[in-house]
Write a protein that holds these residues in place. Structure first.
Motif, short mmCIF file in Angstrom:
data_model
loop_
_atom_site.label_atom_id
_atom_site.label_comp_id
_atom_site.label_asym_id
_atom_site.label_seq_id
_atom_site.Cartn_x
_atom_site.Cartn_y
_atom_site.Cartn_z
N THR A 46 -3.41 -13.70 -16.33
CA THR A 46 -2.81 -14.36 -14.98
C THR A 46 -1.72 -13.48 -14.70
N ASP A 47 -1.36 -13.63 -13.41
CA ASP A 47 -0.29 -12.71 -12.85
C ASP A 47 0.88 -13.10 -13.37
N VAL A 48 1.68 -12.11 -13.67
CA VAL A 48 3.21 -12.26 -14.35
C VAL A 48 4.14 -11.61 -13.51
N PHE A 49 3.58 -10.93 -12.47
CA PHE A 49 4.55 -9.92 -11.79
C PHE A 49 5.05 -10.34 -10.60
N ALA A 50 4.23 -10.62 -9.51
CA ALA A 50 4.77 -11.02 -8.16
C ALA A 50 4.70 -12.53 -8.08
N TRP A 51 5.81 -13.01 -7.35
CA TRP A 51 6.02 -14.42 -7.11
C TRP A 51 5.13 -15.12 -6.25
N PRO A 52 4.40 -14.57 -5.12
CA PRO A 52 3.45 -15.20 -4.40
C PRO A 52 2.23 -15.65 -5.32
N THR A 53 1.92 -14.88 -6.13
CA THR A 53 0.72 -15.06 -7.04
C THR A 53 0.82 -15.30 -8.55
N ALA A 54 2.19 -15.45 -9.16
CA ALA A 54 2.32 -15.69 -10.52
C ALA A 54 1.94 -17.14 -11.01
N GLY A 55 1.20 -16.87 -12.02
CA GLY A 55 0.46 -17.77 -12.88
C GLY A 55 -0.93 -17.96 -12.05
N LYS A 56 -1.32 -17.19 -11.21
CA LYS A 56 -2.81 -17.48 -10.66
C LYS A 56 -3.83 -16.55 -11.40
N PRO A 57 -5.12 -16.76 -11.55
CA PRO A 57 -5.85 -15.78 -12.35
C PRO A 57 -5.81 -14.68 -11.87
N TRP A 58 -6.02 -13.39 -12.86
CA TRP A 58 -5.77 -12.19 -12.38
C TRP A 58 -6.76 -11.43 -13.43
N LEU A 59 -7.75 -10.80 -12.89
CA LEU A 59 -8.85 -10.00 -13.50
C LEU A 59 -8.14 -8.56 -13.79
N ASP A 60 -7.52 -8.25 -14.79
CA ASP A 60 -6.76 -7.14 -14.91
C ASP A 60 -8.00 -6.06 -15.58
N GLN A 61 -8.69 -5.69 -14.67
CA GLN A 61 -10.09 -4.67 -15.29
C GLN A 61 -9.51 -3.48 -15.79
N ASN A 62 -8.48 -2.87 -15.43
CA ASN A 62 -7.61 -1.70 -16.13
C ASN A 62 -6.97 -1.94 -17.43
N TRP A 63 -7.37 -3.01 -18.12
CA TRP A 63 -6.51 -3.45 -19.20
C TRP A 63 -6.54 -2.36 -20.38
N GLY A 64 -7.79 -1.75 -20.55
CA GLY A 64 -7.94 -0.64 -21.60
C GLY A 64 -7.09 0.57 -21.17
N ALA A 65 -7.20 0.97 -19.99
CA ALA A 65 -6.31 2.06 -19.49
C ALA A 65 -4.77 2.01 -19.53
N GLN A 66 -4.47 0.67 -19.42
CA GLN A 66 -3.01 0.32 -19.22
C GLN A 66 -2.41 0.54 -20.77
N LEU A 67 -3.20 0.04 -21.81
CA LEU A 67 -2.68 0.27 -23.00
C LEU A 67 -2.76 1.57 -23.68
N VAL A 68 -3.66 2.51 -23.16
CA VAL A 68 -3.51 4.04 -23.42
C VAL A 68 -2.29 4.53 -22.62
N LEU A 69 -1.95 4.07 -21.32
CA LEU A 69 -1.06 4.78 -20.60
C LEU A 69 0.40 4.19 -21.09
N TYR A 70 0.55 3.05 -21.71
CA TYR A 70 1.79 2.60 -22.25
C TYR A 70 2.01 3.36 -23.34
N GLY A 71 0.77 3.61 -24.29
CA GLY A 71 1.21 4.14 -25.54
C GLY A 71 1.60 5.65 -25.35
N LEU A 72 0.99 6.51 -24.29
CA LEU A 72 1.37 7.79 -24.00
C LEU A 72 2.98 7.80 -23.46
N TRP A 73 3.23 6.91 -22.61
CA TRP A 73 4.46 6.65 -22.05
C TRP A 73 5.63 6.42 -23.22
N ARG A 74 5.19 5.68 -24.26
CA ARG A 74 6.12 5.40 -25.23
C ARG A 74 6.47 6.77 -26.00
#
Length: 525
Positions: free
Chosen positions: A101-129
């Motif tokens: 579900t969306d946790v970022f923008a207030w107009p869509t907060a709590g609504k379903p979010w198909l976060d298809q980039n989730w795997g890339a996001q974990l890698v990007l976060y690991g590199l950023w850290r």
């Protein structure tokens, strides 16, 4: 008595071998005379001393790949389609759960979010850290160079002329240079290039097609361009069927079916297929995002595409035997249509272009022995210049070698001063923000502080986008729209939204609470 036999002659050092960069082509084409002559001219043991192994054709390859790396490192990292991905990866790492579900923008907060980039996001976060946005810039450059290196290896299955290969890759990169960036799409770039290489290898080694479903598993969990990868296999199957090569067509069809099945290995199953198809057909996406619009000669990316497209047309017109490149041409036709439909697809067209160009290239006359051997001084100087250029533009060493660059922002579209002020002076109520800044604001302040709009154009309702564009353009009913959405404070760019800023300054209901260069924060009185 034993019959006397002829003694076996030792293998010449210049004999071509399969699989190496200077080796024979696995697609049936023999290595060009350029490389064979150059190798044959080397004295025994010379290739292993100093830079003797780096012939001029090989130097062309090194220079092209090195130049791509330098240009990628020199390109500023953009926060628009990167920063919120890093924050999403951090949230998933903390909660050990995929965001649904969306946790970022207030107009869509709590609504379903198909976060298809989730795997890339974990890698990007690991590199950023590990190394911040500087490391992400370096990894993007490495991934881009690796992708073009795979394209080069695919081209080597077609021709042995490294000059032609290097020139074709350079043209492909020029046609798509403005699309490469540190974001989830960079994983698609690498996977697409790997698929091109696998398909060329599979012409001689059909078992290589087993790698297609493995690519699709990674693709389905990182980026939505897996649809282009599936289309690539489908085109190859159709070409094989048209050639009445039933066995190859069946193998490709099986690989395609396995690839589609492999896409289901993701948290949303078949939902990613619907998402990938719906995104580029969303009118608000194509109208609101420059990359999704058709290319134009007025834009640098469009001008580069049309210039290189003209080169392809000339190459097709002058080809002596275009029939031998029929398969590559059949592949580039739908990719051309896709690139002319949306600028973002130029990257796939550019990556596939070199294979067409090397297939159309004419043969060259044999060169004299030693003609392709560069002088150590020239070769060493070129390598030194490349190394210095990379050091001058790479994060970390850039600030040491170029002190003036220390004041340059590490990220573009990143209102760092505003984020610092908002962190120190939290504002109650809803924020209306300049859309390109949404990603960075989510990275710095989210999800506690929620902007109105960000890079996920497809997630925000169409009606809200209509109101947003009316507000940032300073339309006559701006105040009424701000009241309708109960906006408490406005974060915007004074240079990009001058009418909005002028209207808020003239209004008695708003006061300027913060300013830094072009950054402005207005709050209700």
């Amino acid at each position: 008595m034993r019959t006397p036999t002829r003694p076996r002659l030792p293998r010449r050092r210049g004999t071509a071998r399969h699989g190496g960069l200077e080796g024979g082509a696995e697609g049936g084409a023999r290595p060009g005379p350029v490389e064979v002559a150059a190798s044959g001219a080397a004295s025994p043991g010379a290739a292993g001393r100093g830079l003797g192994w780096l012939t001029l054709p090989r130097l062309w390859v090194v220079v092209v790949l090195g130049a791509i790396g330098v240009l990628q490192l020199a390109t500023p990292t953009n926060a628009i389609d990167l920063a919120y991905h890093v924050r999403a990866g951090e949230l998933m790492a903390q909660t050990h759960a995929v965001l649904r579900t969306d946790v970022f923008a207030w107009p869509t907060a709590g609504k379903p979010w198909l976060d298809q980039n989730w795997g890339a996001q974990l890698v990007l976060y690991g590199l950023w850290r590990l190394g911040g946005f500087g490391l992400l810039a370096v990894v993007n450059a490495v991934v881009t160079v690796a992708a073009w290196g795979l394209v080069m290896l695919a081209c080597r299955k077609v021709t042995g002329n490294l000059r032609v290969v290097a020139g074709a890759v350079l043209l492909g990169y020029i046609a798509s240079v403005f699309i490469f960036a540190a974001r989830p799409q960079m994983f698609s770039v690498l996977l697409f290039a790997a698929e091109l290489w696998l398909l060329e290898v599979a012409r001689r080694r059909p078992l290589a097609l087993a790698g297609v479903p493995l690519l699709m598993v990674a693709w389905a969990n990182t980026h939505g361009a897996f649809v282009v990868g599936l289309a690539l296999v489908a085109v190859e199957a159709v070409v094989a069927a048209c050639r009445r090569d039933g066995r190859t067509a069946a193998r490709l069809g099986l690989a395609l079916a396995a690839g589609v099945a492999a896409l289901l290995a993701n948290p949303w199953g078949a939902g990613v297929l619907r998402y990938a198809v719906a995104l580029p057909t969303n009118p608000h996406v194509t109208a609101g995002v420059t990359e999704w619009a058709p290319p134009s000669v007025r834009d640098p990316a469009g001008a580069a595409l049309f210039a290189v497209l003209a080169v392809l047309v000339v190459a097709l017109a002058r080809a002596r035997a275009p029939a031998r490149a029929a398969g590559q041409v059949a592949r580039i036709v739908p990719l051309t249509a896709l690139a002319l439909w949306t600028t973002r697809a130029e990257v796939w067209w550019g990556l596939a272009l070199p294979l067409v160009l090397v297939s159309l290239a004419r043969g060259q006359e044999p060169r004299t022995p030693g003609a392709d051997r560069g002088t150590p001084l020239l070769t060493g100087s070129i390598l030194l210049l490349l190394a210095l250029a990379m050091a001058a533009v790479a994060p970390g060493t850039r600030s040491v070698l170029v002190p003036a660059s220390r004041s340059a922002p590490r990220l573009t579209a990143a209102p760092a001063a505003t984020a610092d002020w908002l962190a120190a002076h939290p504002q109650p109520g809803r924020m209306l923000n300049f859309q390109p800044w949404g990603s960075y604001l989510e990275f710095r302040l989210g999800p506690a502080v929620k902007p109105a709009v960000d890079s996920r154009i497809e997630l925000t309702p169409a009606a809200f986008w209509d109101d947003y564009y009316a507000i940032v353009s300073g339309r006559w009913d701006t105040q009424r729209l701000l009241d309708r959405h109960a906006v408490s404070y406005v974060v915007t760019d004074a240079r990009k939204t001058p009418d909005l800023v002028a209207g808020l300054e003239a209004s008695g209901g708003w006061r300027l609470a913060f300013r830094s260069r072009d950054e402005r924060v207005f709050v209700r009185r």
